[in-house]
Design a protein around this motif. Structure first.
Motif, mmCIF file in Angstrom:
data_model
loop_
_atom_site.group_PDB
_atom_site.id
_atom_site.type_symbol
_atom_site.label_atom_id
_atom_site.label_comp_id
_atom_site.label_asym_id
_atom_site.label_seq_id
_atom_site.Cartn_x
_atom_site.Cartn_y
_atom_site.Cartn_z
ATOM 1 N N ASN A 183 -2.813 21.771 -7.739
ATOM 2 C CA ASN A 183 -2.222 23.007 -7.798
ATOM 3 C C ASN A 183 -0.792 23.092 -6.684
ATOM 4 N N THR A 184 0.115 23.763 -7.236
ATOM 5 C CA THR A 184 1.408 23.882 -6.340
ATOM 6 C C THR A 184 0.894 24.866 -5.208
ATOM 7 N N PRO A 185 1.683 24.784 -4.138
ATOM 8 C CA PRO A 185 2.669 23.874 -3.761
ATOM 9 C C PRO A 185 2.103 22.767 -3.372
ATOM 10 N N PHE A 186 3.018 21.472 -3.627
ATOM 11 C CA PHE A 186 2.789 20.060 -3.158
ATOM 12 C C PHE A 186 3.857 19.399 -2.989
ATOM 13 N N ALA A 187 4.002 18.347 -2.234
ATOM 14 C CA ALA A 187 5.306 17.441 -2.290
ATOM 15 C C ALA A 187 5.200 16.635 -3.513
ATOM 16 N N ASP A 188 6.372 16.795 -4.189
ATOM 17 C CA ASP A 188 6.493 16.215 -5.675
ATOM 18 C C ASP A 188 6.781 14.812 -5.723
ATOM 19 N N TYR A 189 8.041 14.295 -5.076
ATOM 20 C CA TYR A 189 8.411 12.986 -5.095
ATOM 21 C C TYR A 189 8.763 12.508 -3.740
ATOM 22 N N GLY A 190 8.541 11.313 -3.322
ATOM 23 C CA GLY A 190 8.659 10.551 -2.023
ATOM 24 C C GLY A 190 10.054 10.255 -2.080
ATOM 25 N N ILE A 191 10.432 9.024 -2.594
ATOM 26 C CA ILE A 191 11.723 8.569 -2.284
ATOM 27 C C ILE A 191 12.432 8.492 -3.856
ATOM 28 N N PHE A 192 13.441 9.179 -4.047
ATOM 29 C CA PHE A 192 13.749 9.740 -5.393
ATOM 30 C C PHE A 192 15.474 9.615 -5.534
ATOM 31 N N VAL A 193 15.603 8.739 -6.626
ATOM 32 C CA VAL A 193 17.180 8.544 -6.723
ATOM 33 C C VAL A 193 17.633 8.901 -8.189
ATOM 34 N N SER A 194 18.644 9.587 -8.620
ATOM 35 C CA SER A 194 18.890 10.152 -9.914
ATOM 36 C C SER A 194 20.271 10.185 -9.797
ATOM 37 N N ASN A 195 20.959 9.778 -11.113
ATOM 38 C CA ASN A 195 22.016 10.075 -11.798
ATOM 39 C C ASN A 195 23.171 9.182 -10.814
ATOM 40 N N SER A 196 22.686 7.961 -10.592
ATOM 41 C CA SER A 196 23.448 7.141 -9.872
ATOM 42 C C SER A 196 23.902 5.730 -10.334
ATOM 43 N N ARG A 197 24.977 5.363 -10.323
ATOM 44 C CA ARG A 197 25.532 3.916 -10.858
ATOM 45 C C ARG A 197 25.201 2.807 -10.000
ATOM 46 N N GLY A 198 24.677 3.092 -8.628
ATOM 47 C CA GLY A 198 24.657 2.128 -7.687
ATOM 48 C C GLY A 198 25.602 1.512 -7.222
ATOM 49 N N PRO A 199 25.513 0.180 -6.667
ATOM 50 C CA PRO A 199 24.283 -0.600 -6.374
ATOM 51 C C PRO A 199 23.366 0.077 -5.379
ATOM 52 N N GLY A 200 22.095 0.021 -5.426
ATOM 53 C CA GLY A 200 21.249 0.626 -4.696
ATOM 54 C C GLY A 200 20.042 -0.032 -4.210
ATOM 55 N N VAL A 201 19.431 -0.152 -3.129
ATOM 56 C CA VAL A 201 18.284 -0.795 -2.556
ATOM 57 C C VAL A 201 17.519 0.115 -1.759
ATOM 58 N N VAL A 202 16.220 0.193 -2.022
ATOM 59 C CA VAL A 202 15.103 0.540 -1.050
ATOM 60 C C VAL A 202 14.114 -0.556 -0.766
ATOM 61 N N ASP A 203 14.413 -0.819 0.671
ATOM 62 C CA ASP A 203 13.658 -2.108 1.186
ATOM 63 C C ASP A 203 12.566 -1.402 2.427
ATOM 64 N N HIS A 204 11.598 -2.135 2.391
ATOM 65 C CA HIS A 204 10.523 -1.904 3.625
ATOM 66 C C HIS A 204 10.254 -0.277 3.726
ATOM 67 N N SER A 205 9.515 0.393 2.411
ATOM 68 C CA SER A 205 9.316 1.768 2.391
ATOM 69 C C SER A 205 7.862 1.826 2.166
ATOM 70 N N TYR A 206 7.469 3.426 2.235
ATOM 71 C CA TYR A 206 6.012 3.725 2.194
ATOM 72 C C TYR A 206 6.214 5.049 1.543
ATOM 73 N N ALA A 207 5.355 5.580 0.437
ATOM 74 C CA ALA A 207 5.155 6.691 -0.174
ATOM 75 C C ALA A 207 3.969 7.047 -0.397
ATOM 76 N N SER A 208 3.438 8.384 0.011
ATOM 77 C CA SER A 208 2.095 8.797 -0.118
ATOM 78 C C SER A 208 2.016 10.072 -0.398
ATOM 79 N N GLY A 209 0.940 10.683 -1.066
ATOM 80 C CA GLY A 209 0.563 11.978 -1.113
ATOM 81 C C GLY A 209 1.420 12.891 -2.053
ATOM 82 N N MET A 210 2.027 12.313 -3.096
ATOM 83 C CA MET A 210 3.009 13.114 -3.896
ATOM 84 C C MET A 210 2.227 13.339 -5.151
ATOM 85 N N GLY A 211 2.713 14.742 -5.768
ATOM 86 C CA GLY A 211 2.289 15.246 -6.966
ATOM 87 C C GLY A 211 2.711 14.660 -8.164
ATOM 88 N N ASP A 212 3.659 14.090 -7.861
ATOM 89 C CA ASP A 212 4.404 13.273 -9.165
ATOM 90 C C ASP A 212 4.573 11.910 -8.737
#
Length: 537
Positions: free
Chosen positions: A200-229
């Motif tokens: 149940n809430t509250p929780f961390a929802d998203y770790g590394i989040f990108v929205s509404n972008s045309r880029g270019p974009g890169v995520v390199d060497h990353s880690y994400a854990s414990g997210m509710g979504d």
């Protein structure tokens, strides 16, 4: 996926594709490198090797920064308390373009959502900041060319109704239906949460989040854990121009989620394990406009594999995604709706290609492709009206139903093993639950040393191979099993013969182990007291 000594050397075609991939990656990185030039001021936060910076908080340095400036952060636990002004409360809010935010050590530079004075990323309920609206960690709001590097963000939580809770967010205009951001980059970053209120809430929802972008974009060497979504999210971009590489997602409801994201989007050389479900992609008639999820190459280009598809998941290790005990499991949209034990899911997507991945020990299905219904009205004021889908129950009904078919997807040359060990009918390497469409979905050259299992059976035979043929996958047992796996419409006891899936239990999250830090955090930085000329190479 690592190549073992027993595997054959790459064939010439493979080597050519690899060279093309490297050329595309180099071009993308070159475009990004041009955004924040290596001149500009250096604003320093904290104290590094006994040399004090000019600022005590990250937000104060960000406020003072101008385009092309650098903000360097010394090791420390920074309980950034939050600012508003973008409509989204955030611990650190960046609205300055071409800003370079870099920690001096990935593991010991912590942007911490817990209360001031709490231990770093504390698990204790009393140490969590509970706000009505929730908070995000580091949020880049409609600012292009922003780099975030070499740091950890933790424990920024949702509000009681599920808002916010994104640890690192490049936000080009969430819910607007418009592209509001250009280039972005993340490098050597960790997004995590140690706090759980069960499912149940509250929780961390998203770790590394990108929205509404045309880029270019890169995520390199990353880690994400414990997210509710989802550990990773890319969405609301018809041509995302995004690459996720060398990523690792664990203990999330979804390893990756992409909604209405398409065009050029690559997930490669990454690992997804011990999530409820690994990487997923879907179409939704929601604020991440415009739908649908479509990975076809813009302009009719052939794409890197010659299939006309530019959304490609390749060389990933997708394994052991069987954990029902994750935050948000039973309450959180798509994350709560997907069945536990799934390696990769394509829901209502068009033209996504899974190529040369290793997919093993996912107890329901290795890959599941399914049509996807979406119930509800999108936010008012955006151009979203079930594009790419079919209105089964159209407005003005209070709960309109938009139905997205999954078609044009290709699952090719992947290695499967030991999937489907729940043992329910339909569980196995590959499953497809779709209505008839021309073209349908395509499966070829996939292997399992124990024999490839699928529902429908013989999924690598006509009409599912060759590609481009009309086909469907309306299997009654698969439908029943999928509904049991989600637990949405009716409960299926965990020990039900032929329909047994584990239920959510106690959720326990931990701080992840130390992650590789940037080898030289001074590289490329203008000369400053922390990075003299001798350390900048």
């Amino acid at each position: 996926m690592r190549m073992t000594a027993s595997e054959p050397a790459p064939k010439p075609t493979f080597r050519l594709l690899r060279r093309c991939s490297l050329i595309v990656a180099a071009t993308t990185l070159a475009a990004l490198a041009a955004a924040p030039a290596t001149f500009g001021r250096v604003l320093r936060v904290g104290s590094y090797h006994g040399v004090a910076g000019q600022y005590k908080t990250i937000q104060s340095a960000v406020h003072a920064a101008k385009p092309r400036d650098w903000v360097l952060i010394a090791p420390g636990d920074y309980h950034e308390q939050g600012v508003s002004g973008a409509g989204e409360p955030a611990g650190v809010l960046i609205r300055t373009s071409r800003l370079h935010l870099r920690g001096m050590n990935r593991n010991s530079v912590i942007v911490d959502g817990t209360k001031p004075g709490s231990p770093p990323c504390s698990r204790a309920a009393s140490d969590q900041e509970r706000t009505t609206d929730g908070r995000n960690g580091i949020e880049v709001f409609k600012a292009s060319g922003v780099y975030i590097e070499n740091l950890t963000v933790c424990n920024y939580l949702t509000g009681p109704n599920g808002g916010e809770g994104n640890e690192i967010w490049w936000n080009g205009g969430d819910g607007s239906g418009k592209i509001g951001m250009g280039p972005w980059r993340g490098n050597y970053i960790t997004a995590t949460s140690t706090y759980s209120n069960g499912v149940n809430t509250p929780f961390a929802d998203y770790g590394i989040f990108v929205s509404n972008s045309r880029g270019p974009g890169v995520v390199d060497h990353s880690y994400a854990s414990g997210m509710g979504d989802a550990g990773y999210y890319v969405g609301a971009c018809p041509d995302c121009n995004a690459v996720i590489t060398h990523a690792h997602a664990q203990h999330n409801a979804l390893g990756f989620s992409g909604t209405n994201a398409g065009g050029h989007l690559v997930i490669e050389h990454s690992e997804f394990d011990h999530n409820k479900t690994g990487p997923t992609s879907d179409s939704e008639n929601n604020g991440d406009a415009p739908s649908p999820q479509n990975g076809r190459c813009p302009g009719g280009a052939a794409g890197p594999l010659g299939s006309g598809i530019c959304e490609i998941w390749k060389f990933n290790y997708i394994h052991d995604n069987n954990d029902p005990n994750v935050p948000g499991n039973s309450v959180n949209g798509l994350a709560g709706a997907v069945p536990v034990g799934s390696g990769a899911i394509l829901g209502g997507t068009e033209y996504v290609e899974l190529w040369r991945n290793r997919i093993v020990r996912n107890n329901a299905w290795g890959v599941w492709i399914t049509d996807s219904p979406y119930i509800g009205n999108p936010p008012s004021g955006i151009n979203q009206h079930c594009q790419g889908g079919i209105y089964v129950a159209p407005p003005p009904l209070p709960e309109p139903l938009c139905y997205f078919q999954a078609y044009g997807n290709q699952v090719i040359h992947n290695k499967f093993a030991d999937n489907g060990s729940y043992g329910n009918p339909s569980n196995g390497d590959i499953a497809m639950l779709t209505t008839l469409h021309s073209p349908g979905n395509c499966f070829r050259r996939n292997v399992d040393p124990g024999g490839l299992t699928s529902d429908p059976p013989a999924i690598q035979s006509p009409p599912y191979n060759p590609c481009g043929e009309p086909n469907a996958g309306l299997e009654p047992l698969l439908l029943g099993n999928a509904l049991c796996g989600t637990q949405l419409l009716f409960p299926c006891p965990a020990n039900t013969p032929g329909a047994g899936y584990p239920h959510a239990g106690k959720v326990v999250l931990h701080m992840p182990r130390r992650q590789p830090t940037m080898p030289n955090p001074c590289k490329g930085v203008p000369a400053n007291p922390w990075c003299p000329a001798s350390k900048r190479r």
